[in-house]
Design a protein around this motif. Sequence first.
Motif, PDB file in Angstrom:
ATOM      1  N   GLY A   1      -8.768   7.725  31.269  1.00  0.00           N
ATOM      2  CA  GLY A   1      -8.534   7.941  32.651  1.00  0.00           C
ATOM      3  C   GLY A   1      -8.729   9.525  32.990  1.00  0.00           C
ATOM      4  N   ALA A   2      -8.886   9.667  34.304  1.00  0.00           N
ATOM      5  CA  ALA A   2      -9.361  10.974  34.526  1.00  0.00           C
ATOM      6  C   ALA A   2      -8.157  11.633  35.455  1.00  0.00           C
ATOM      7  CB  ALA A   2     -10.550  11.002  35.295  1.00  0.00           C
TER       8      ALA A   2
ATOM      9  N   PHE B   1     -18.890  -0.836  41.815  1.00  0.00           N
ATOM     10  CA  PHE B   1     -18.250  -1.417  40.787  1.00  0.00           C
ATOM     11  C   PHE B   1     -16.943  -2.486  41.258  1.00  0.00           C
ATOM     12  CE2 PHE B   1     -18.848   2.691  38.780  1.00  0.00           C
ATOM     13  CZ  PHE B   1     -20.056   2.519  38.065  1.00  0.00           C
TER      14      PHE B   1
ATOM     15  N   GLN C   1     -17.290   6.631  41.238  1.00  0.00           N
ATOM     16  CA  GLN C   1     -17.606   5.497  42.328  1.00  0.00           C
ATOM     17  C   GLN C   1     -17.429   6.277  43.678  1.00  0.00           C
ATOM     18  OE1 GLN C   1     -15.276   2.078  42.090  1.00  0.00           O
ATOM     19  NE2 GLN C   1     -16.800   0.841  43.088  1.00  0.00           N
TER      20      GLN C   1
ATOM     21  N   ASP D   1     -10.728  -5.490  35.202  1.00  0.00           N
ATOM     22  CA  ASP D   1     -10.027  -4.008  35.001  1.00  0.00           C
ATOM     23  C   ASP D   1      -9.425  -3.990  33.587  1.00  0.00           C
ATOM     24  OD1 ASP D   1      -8.473  -2.282  36.278  1.00  0.00           O
ATOM     25  OD2 ASP D   1      -6.644  -3.343  36.131  1.00  0.00           O
TER      26      ASP D   1
ATOM     27  N   LEU E   1     -13.173   7.188  33.059  1.00  0.00           N
ATOM     28  CA  LEU E   1     -13.316   6.540  34.065  1.00  0.00           C
ATOM     29  C   LEU E   1     -12.727   7.401  35.299  1.00  0.00           C
ATOM     30  CD1 LEU E   1     -11.200   3.427  32.348  1.00  0.00           C
ATOM     31  CD2 LEU E   1     -13.805   3.461  32.927  1.00  0.00           C
TER      32      LEU E   1
ATOM     33  N   GLY F   1     -13.449   6.852  38.710  1.00  0.00           N
ATOM     34  CA  GLY F   1     -13.882   6.362  40.026  1.00  0.00           C
ATOM     35  C   GLY F   1     -12.803   5.972  41.077  1.00  0.00           C
ATOM     36  N   GLY F   2     -11.640   6.230  40.640  1.00  0.00           N
ATOM     37  CA  GLY F   2     -10.253   5.912  41.267  1.00  0.00           C
ATOM     38  C   GLY F   2     -10.313   6.449  42.616  1.00  0.00           C
TER      39      GLY F   2
ATOM     40  N   SER G   1       1.289   2.264  28.588  1.00  0.00           N
ATOM     41  CA  SER G   1      -0.083   2.548  28.425  1.00  0.00           C
ATOM     42  C   SER G   1      -0.410   3.932  29.011  1.00  0.00           C
ATOM     43  CB  SER G   1      -0.790   1.420  28.630  1.00  0.00           C
ATOM     44  OG  SER G   1      -2.209   2.134  28.931  1.00  0.00           O
TER      45      SER G   1
ATOM     46  N   HIS H   1      -4.708  12.563  34.767  1.00  0.00           N
ATOM     47  CA  HIS H   1      -3.406  12.862  34.127  1.00  0.00           C
ATOM     48  C   HIS H   1      -3.563  14.347  33.767  1.00  0.00           C
ATOM     49  CE1 HIS H   1      -3.212   8.352  33.675  1.00  0.00           C
ATOM     50  NE2 HIS H   1      -2.006   8.706  34.235  1.00  0.00           N
TER      51      HIS H   1
ATOM     52  N   GLU I   1       0.836  -5.871  32.648  1.00  0.00           N
ATOM     53  CA  GLU I   1       0.332  -4.619  33.461  1.00  0.00           C
ATOM     54  C   GLU I   1       1.110  -4.652  34.996  1.00  0.00           C
ATOM     55  OE1 GLU I   1      -1.858  -2.425  33.149  1.00  0.00           O
ATOM     56  OE2 GLU I   1      -2.941  -1.710  34.992  1.00  0.00           O
ATOM     57  N   LYS I   2       1.733  -3.384  35.050  1.00  0.00           N
ATOM     58  CA  LYS I   2       2.513  -2.995  36.042  1.00  0.00           C
ATOM     59  C   LYS I   2       3.503  -4.229  36.434  1.00  0.00           C
ATOM     60  CE  LYS I   2      -1.283  -0.287  37.734  1.00  0.00           C
ATOM     61  NZ  LYS I   2      -2.624  -0.307  38.239  1.00  0.00           N
TER      62      LYS I   2
ATOM     63  N   PHE J   1       2.506   0.940  35.454  1.00  0.00           N
ATOM     64  CA  PHE J   1       2.237   1.067  34.236  1.00  0.00           C
ATOM     65  C   PHE J   1       1.876  -0.147  33.419  1.00  0.00           C
ATOM     66  CE2 PHE J   1       4.584   5.361  34.298  1.00  0.00           C
ATOM     67  CZ  PHE J   1       3.388   6.137  34.306  1.00  0.00           C
ATOM     68  N   GLY J   2       0.881  -0.116  32.511  1.00  0.00           N
ATOM     69  CA  GLY J   2       0.736  -1.055  31.339  1.00  0.00           C
ATOM     70  C   GLY J   2       1.962  -0.974  30.642  1.00  0.00           C
TER      71      GLY J   2
HETATM   72  P1  ADQ Z   1      -4.026   2.433  37.118  1.00  0.00           P
HETATM   73  O1  ADQ Z   1      -4.386   4.066  36.659  1.00  0.00           O
HETATM   74  O2  ADQ Z   1      -3.201   2.221  37.962  1.00  0.00           O
HETATM   75  O3  ADQ Z   1      -3.477   2.158  35.743  1.00  0.00           O
HETATM   76  P2  ADQ Z   1      -6.839   1.986  37.443  1.00  0.00           P
HETATM   77  O4  ADQ Z   1      -6.535   2.196  38.899  1.00  0.00           O
HETATM   78  O5  ADQ Z   1      -7.677   1.186  37.124  1.00  0.00           O
HETATM   79  O6  ADQ Z   1      -5.349   1.773  36.872  1.00  0.00           O
HETATM   80  O7  ADQ Z   1      -7.442   3.439  37.140  1.00  0.00           O
HETATM   81  C1  ADQ Z   1      -7.660   3.726  35.715  1.00  0.00           C
HETATM   82  C2  ADQ Z   1      -8.612   4.921  35.556  1.00  0.00           C
HETATM   83  O8  ADQ Z   1     -10.119   4.299  35.839  1.00  0.00           O
HETATM   84  C3  ADQ Z   1      -8.488   6.034  36.600  1.00  0.00           C
HETATM   85  O9  ADQ Z   1      -8.959   7.201  36.031  1.00  0.00           O
HETATM   86  C4  ADQ Z   1      -9.430   5.764  37.878  1.00  0.00           C
HETATM   87  O10 ADQ Z   1      -9.802   6.829  38.462  1.00  0.00           O
HETATM   88  C5  ADQ Z   1     -10.634   4.833  37.109  1.00  0.00           C
HETATM   89  N1  ADQ Z   1     -11.227   3.799  37.827  1.00  0.00           N
HETATM   90  C6  ADQ Z   1     -10.519   2.854  38.533  1.00  0.00           C
HETATM   91  N2  ADQ Z   1     -11.539   2.112  39.081  1.00  0.00           N
HETATM   92  C7  ADQ Z   1     -12.734   2.398  38.534  1.00  0.00           C
HETATM   93  C8  ADQ Z   1     -13.962   1.981  38.870  1.00  0.00           C
HETATM   94  N3  ADQ Z   1     -14.238   0.989  39.355  1.00  0.00           N
HETATM   95  N4  ADQ Z   1     -14.907   2.817  38.288  1.00  0.00           N
HETATM   96  C9  ADQ Z   1     -14.711   3.824  37.521  1.00  0.00           C
HETATM   97  N5  ADQ Z   1     -13.648   4.324  37.440  1.00  0.00           N
HETATM   98  C10 ADQ Z   1     -12.299   3.549  37.891  1.00  0.00           C
HETATM   99  C11 ADQ Z   1      -3.933   2.435  34.484  1.00  0.00           C
HETATM  100  C12 ADQ Z   1      -3.849   1.498  33.449  1.00  0.00           C
HETATM  101  C13 ADQ Z   1      -2.398   1.075  33.295  1.00  0.00           C
HETATM  102  C14 ADQ Z   1      -1.962   2.532  32.474  1.00  0.00           C
HETATM  103  C15 ADQ Z   1      -2.159   3.592  33.620  1.00  0.00           C
HETATM  104  C16 ADQ Z   1      -1.855   4.893  33.197  1.00  0.00           C
HETATM  105  O11 ADQ Z   1      -4.539   0.076  33.836  1.00  0.00           O
HETATM  106  O12 ADQ Z   1      -2.101   0.040  32.054  1.00  0.00           O
HETATM  107  O13 ADQ Z   1      -0.424   2.496  32.245  1.00  0.00           O
HETATM  108  O14 ADQ Z   1      -3.536   3.639  33.900  1.00  0.00           O
HETATM  109  O15 ADQ Z   1      -1.586   5.612  34.181  1.00  0.00           O
END
Ligand code: ADQ
Length: 412
Positions: free
Chosen positions: A124-125, A98, A60, A225, A11, A13-14, A198, A127, A180-181, A162-163
Amino acid sequence: MASKKIFGIVLAGGEGKRLMPLTADRAKPAVPFGGGYRLIDFALSNLVNSGLRQIVVLTQYKSHSLDRHVSQTWRLSGLLGSYIASVPAQQRLGKRWFAGSADAILQSLNLLRDEKPDIVVVVGADHVYRMDFTQMIDAHIASGAGATVAAIRQPLSLADQFGVIQIDEQNPDRIAAFLEKPKDAVGLADSPDEILASMGNYVFDADVLIEAVRRDGERSDSNHDMGGDIIPDFVKRGEAGVYDLNRNHVPGSTDRDKFYWRDVGTIESFFDAHQDLVSALPVFNLYNREWPIFSQQLNSPPAKFVRDANNNVGTAIDSIVSLGCVVQGSHIERSVLGPWSMIESGAKIVNSVVFERAHIGAGATISMAILDKDVVVAPGATVGVDHDLDRTRGFTVTDSGITVVGKGVRVD
Ligand code: ADQ
């Protein structure tokens, strides 16, 4: 795991709002890190080192630099069906991009239908860490859970980022509750100042994931989400497992770095992670050859340290200096220099992170600063020395006193 077909989804797209201005022109996973790396290289290296060979990167926002990096750096041969492909938002559900990370997967379900994997690893991408996913996949299969969430202990004070996982006391491989958070999290019974967070990395049975994102897509009360909607749904149905990073053993890891996992989503944490890298004994070891972190192979000359016309030596201590840099009669200390940076006579760079192709003029001083790509600092100019001056010049100055200069800015 040997007989299972595994597919990886990154993932990516952040937006990375808290890293502005470093994310003004690029998605957060494309932000440079440690000289020659990009943040996404850590997730992709972990997946590739874990043996995954079919991986898609869902992008994204401002995905140009990310797409370029993925296509230039992460070329698997294509033989035997290996690939890492970056997949932009498909708009296949009408004229919209998205909505959230689960929607990103929903819009790309055709990829899963084509490959027909048994297991999908979703990560995720953004960390910095090492993790062997084969061990998590084995634990997932053994537990019989439909979804497994990777977890690590974090300070209670960070719970709202965090989750937060509560383990089922009767069955410690299962999650009893997931928030979640949350604003009002409670610490762990055996360590009241910590929570189990998480990591935003998940392993799913493929059919179960497909069904879950489809179901979620039909709900009007969902933000679509992964962390906020999909995982809590699995927990409610008693189908969510947990995998503690403490159980993971990465080849070549030391006692110091074996459970290092850093969210570098703020300027402060990004800066601190770099200060760790330049220390003599960093917690995170980039030099572990048994679990390498891969990145772009630059076609560049080595870094060079030379005297200037007045015989002043060019030096760098406790620093990382990337390929293509020239340090001439100037001094670098506790800093990271990205590729192709030119540091001229008498300049001084201390406690700083400098991205690609900076040009630091003679006698300039850079202190406690992050300079984005292509920044030019005029001879004798300063960054991070006078914060009021930095602010009047439009630079970001954090509460902790880190000055950030955006891409391509000329500092006079
Ligand atoms: P966050 O990182 O805040 O929490 P989010 O913003 O959804 O959650 O990002 C998670 C990953 O998904 C990131 O790598 C981001 O780049 C990517 N992403 C976000 N929206 C996207 C989209 N529309 N399309 C593609 N990629 C997308 C998350 C979890 C928590 C956990 C923390 C750990 O939701 O539960 O604790 O990560 O850091």
